[in-house]
Design a protein around this motif. Structure first.
Motif, PDB file in Angstrom:
ATOM      1  N   GLY A  31      15.186  96.011   8.289  1.00 32.79           N
ATOM      2  CA  GLY A  31      15.858  94.926   8.974  1.00 32.79           C
ATOM      3  C   GLY A  31      15.356  93.563   8.546  1.00 32.79           C
ATOM      4  O   GLY A  31      14.333  93.442   7.868  1.00 32.79           O
ATOM      5  N   SER A  32      16.051  92.533   8.970  1.00 35.41           N
ATOM      6  CA  SER A  32      15.669  91.169   8.610  1.00 35.41           C
ATOM      7  C   SER A  32      14.313  90.777   9.187  1.00 35.41           C
ATOM      8  O   SER A  32      13.658  89.887   8.673  1.00 35.41           O
ATOM      9  N   ASN A  33      13.876  91.473  10.251  1.00 36.06           N
ATOM     10  CA  ASN A  33      12.558  91.182  10.825  1.00 36.06           C
ATOM     11  C   ASN A  33      11.461  92.083  10.251  1.00 36.06           C
ATOM     12  O   ASN A  33      10.331  92.063  10.721  1.00 36.06           O
ATOM     13  N   GLY A  34      11.824  92.907   9.240  1.00 38.34           N
ATOM     14  CA  GLY A  34      10.838  93.769   8.599  1.00 38.34           C
ATOM     15  C   GLY A  34      10.760  95.174   9.175  1.00 38.34           C
ATOM     16  O   GLY A  34      10.077  96.029   8.610  1.00 38.34           O
ATOM     17  N   SER A  35      11.435  95.433  10.283  1.00 41.22           N
ATOM     18  CA  SER A  35      11.420  96.770  10.880  1.00 41.22           C
ATOM     19  C   SER A  35      12.152  97.767   9.993  1.00 41.22           C
ATOM     20  O   SER A  35      13.156  97.431   9.364  1.00 41.22           O
ATOM     21  N   PHE A  39      19.704  99.302  12.941  1.00 43.01           N
ATOM     22  CA  PHE A  39      21.075  98.821  13.014  1.00 43.01           C
ATOM     23  C   PHE A  39      20.956  97.318  13.237  1.00 43.01           C
ATOM     24  O   PHE A  39      20.150  96.875  14.063  1.00 43.01           O
ATOM     25  N   GLU A  40      21.736  96.535  12.504  1.00 47.86           N
ATOM     26  CA  GLU A  40      21.725  95.075  12.709  1.00 47.86           C
ATOM     27  C   GLU A  40      23.135  94.578  12.917  1.00 47.86           C
ATOM     28  O   GLU A  40      23.973  94.789  12.031  1.00 47.86           O
ATOM     29  N   PRO A  41      23.398  93.962  14.066  1.00 54.29           N
ATOM     30  CA  PRO A  41      22.514  93.842  15.218  1.00 54.29           C
ATOM     31  C   PRO A  41      22.418  95.169  15.968  1.00 54.29           C
ATOM     32  O   PRO A  41      23.299  96.004  15.864  1.00 54.29           O
ATOM     33  N   ARG A  42      21.345  95.326  16.722  1.00 54.55           N
ATOM     34  CA  ARG A  42      21.160  96.587  17.446  1.00 54.55           C
ATOM     35  C   ARG A  42      21.841  96.574  18.808  1.00 54.55           C
ATOM     36  O   ARG A  42      22.007  97.620  19.427  1.00 54.55           O
ATOM     37  N   LEU A  43      22.210  95.395  19.300  1.00 54.23           N
ATOM     38  CA  LEU A  43      22.945  95.257  20.551  1.00 54.23           C
ATOM     39  C   LEU A  43      24.157  94.372  20.298  1.00 54.23           C
ATOM     40  O   LEU A  43      24.016  93.259  19.784  1.00 54.23           O
ATOM     41  N   VAL A  44      25.327  94.894  20.653  1.00 53.84           N
ATOM     42  CA  VAL A  44      26.570  94.150  20.474  1.00 53.84           C
ATOM     43  C   VAL A  44      27.287  94.123  21.816  1.00 53.84           C
ATOM     44  O   VAL A  44      27.433  95.158  22.467  1.00 53.84           O
ATOM     45  N   ARG A  45      27.713  92.930  22.223  1.00 60.91           N
ATOM     46  CA  ARG A  45      28.515  92.785  23.448  1.00 60.91           C
ATOM     47  C   ARG A  45      29.964  92.572  23.035  1.00 60.91           C
ATOM     48  O   ARG A  45      30.255  91.667  22.254  1.00 60.91           O
ATOM     49  N   VAL A  46      30.847  93.415  23.562  1.00 60.74           N
ATOM     50  CA  VAL A  46      32.252  93.400  23.186  1.00 60.74           C
ATOM     51  C   VAL A  46      33.120  93.413  24.437  1.00 60.74           C
ATOM     52  O   VAL A  46      32.615  93.546  25.556  1.00 60.74           O
ATOM     53  N   GLU A  47      34.416  93.327  24.221  1.00 61.93           N
ATOM     54  CA  GLU A  47      35.398  93.496  25.288  1.00 61.93           C
ATOM     55  C   GLU A  47      36.120  94.821  25.055  1.00 61.93           C
ATOM     56  O   GLU A  47      36.212  95.292  23.913  1.00 61.93           O
ATOM     57  N   VAL A  48      36.640  95.404  26.128  1.00 66.71           N
ATOM     58  CA  VAL A  48      37.435  96.615  25.994  1.00 66.71           C
ATOM     59  C   VAL A  48      38.606  96.302  25.062  1.00 66.71           C
ATOM     60  O   VAL A  48      39.239  95.255  25.168  1.00 66.71           O
ATOM     61  N   GLY A  49      38.851  97.183  24.110  1.00 64.69           N
ATOM     62  CA  GLY A  49      39.900  96.987  23.114  1.00 64.69           C
ATOM     63  C   GLY A  49      39.368  96.527  21.769  1.00 64.69           C
ATOM     64  O   GLY A  49      40.058  96.630  20.753  1.00 64.69           O
ATOM     65  N   ILE A  55      28.667  99.744   9.039  1.00 63.98           N
ATOM     66  CA  ILE A  55      28.689  99.620   7.588  1.00 63.98           C
ATOM     67  C   ILE A  55      27.454 100.305   6.999  1.00 63.98           C
ATOM     68  O   ILE A  55      26.326  99.989   7.378  1.00 63.98           O
ATOM     69  N   ALA A  56      27.676 101.204   6.050  1.00 58.41           N
ATOM     70  CA  ALA A  56      26.573 101.905   5.378  1.00 58.41           C
ATOM     71  C   ALA A  56      25.975 100.981   4.308  1.00 58.41           C
ATOM     72  O   ALA A  56      26.183 101.160   3.117  1.00 58.41           O
ATOM     73  N   THR A  57      25.230  99.975   4.775  1.00 57.12           N
ATOM     74  CA  THR A  57      24.614  99.004   3.872  1.00 57.12           C
ATOM     75  C   THR A  57      23.628  99.695   2.935  1.00 57.12           C
ATOM     76  O   THR A  57      23.596  99.418   1.742  1.00 57.12           O
ATOM     77  N   ASP A  58      22.810 100.578   3.480  1.00 55.34           N
ATOM     78  CA  ASP A  58      21.876 101.385   2.697  1.00 55.34           C
ATOM     79  C   ASP A  58      22.257 102.853   2.863  1.00 55.34           C
ATOM     80  O   ASP A  58      22.821 103.246   3.890  1.00 55.34           O
TER      81      ASP A  58
END
Length: 146
Positions: A31-35, A39-49, A55-58
């Motif tokens: 990850g960008s923080n070295g971990s 998953f980046e981002p590891r938390l995503v806030r969305v709306e229903v729908g 994405i398989a970056t690596d």
């Protein structure tokens, strides 16, 4: 008259789908923080729908909902290793997901759609190895509204 009603219906359906957003989550070795294994981002806030595209970056990663980690009535998913997968969020709540090969290394994430009404059941999911610490961090972020 029927044509007018049909046109209005089709127009409203297209307008609704145009408002839905697609969020991208990268599956990464580092990850960008070295971990490692994130998953980046590891938390995503969305709306229903809305949709979330993993994405398989690596190479060597997938996205799969965790057992008992989605809201009641929501569809679980299991992507193939090294392949992109798009998930449509149809039910409000917390969705916990993992990279199946790397869950023990803490490669998990969460999607929150609307109110996190099933947060307690998401906390009750069994998180192996380092995933337990990552889950605690994610739940703290959810509770803080981040």
């Amino acid at each position: 008259m029927k044509t007018l009603i049909l046109a209005a219906f089709v127009s409203s359906m297209l307008a609704g789908s145009a408002l839905a957003a697609d969020y991208r989550v990268e599956m990464k070795n580092k990850g960008s923080n070295g971990s490692a294994m994130v998953f980046e981002p590891r938390l995503v806030r969305v709306e229903v729908g809305d949709t979330v595209t993993f994405i398989a970056t690596d190479k060597g990663h997938n996205s799969a909902s965790m057992k008992n980690g989605v809201p009641d009535g929501a569809s679980p998913w299991k992507g193939k290793v090294n392949e992109e997968i798009t998930v449509t969020i149809e039910t409000p709540g917390v969705y916990m997901y993992q990279c199946t090969p790397h869950v023990g290394m803490g490669m998990i994430g969460a999607i929150v759609a609307g109110e996190p009404s099933n947060l307690e059941s998401a906390k009750a999911v069994k998180y192996p190895g380092k995933a337990k610490k990552v889950a605690e961090e994610i739940f703290s972020e959810i509770e803080a509204g981040n």
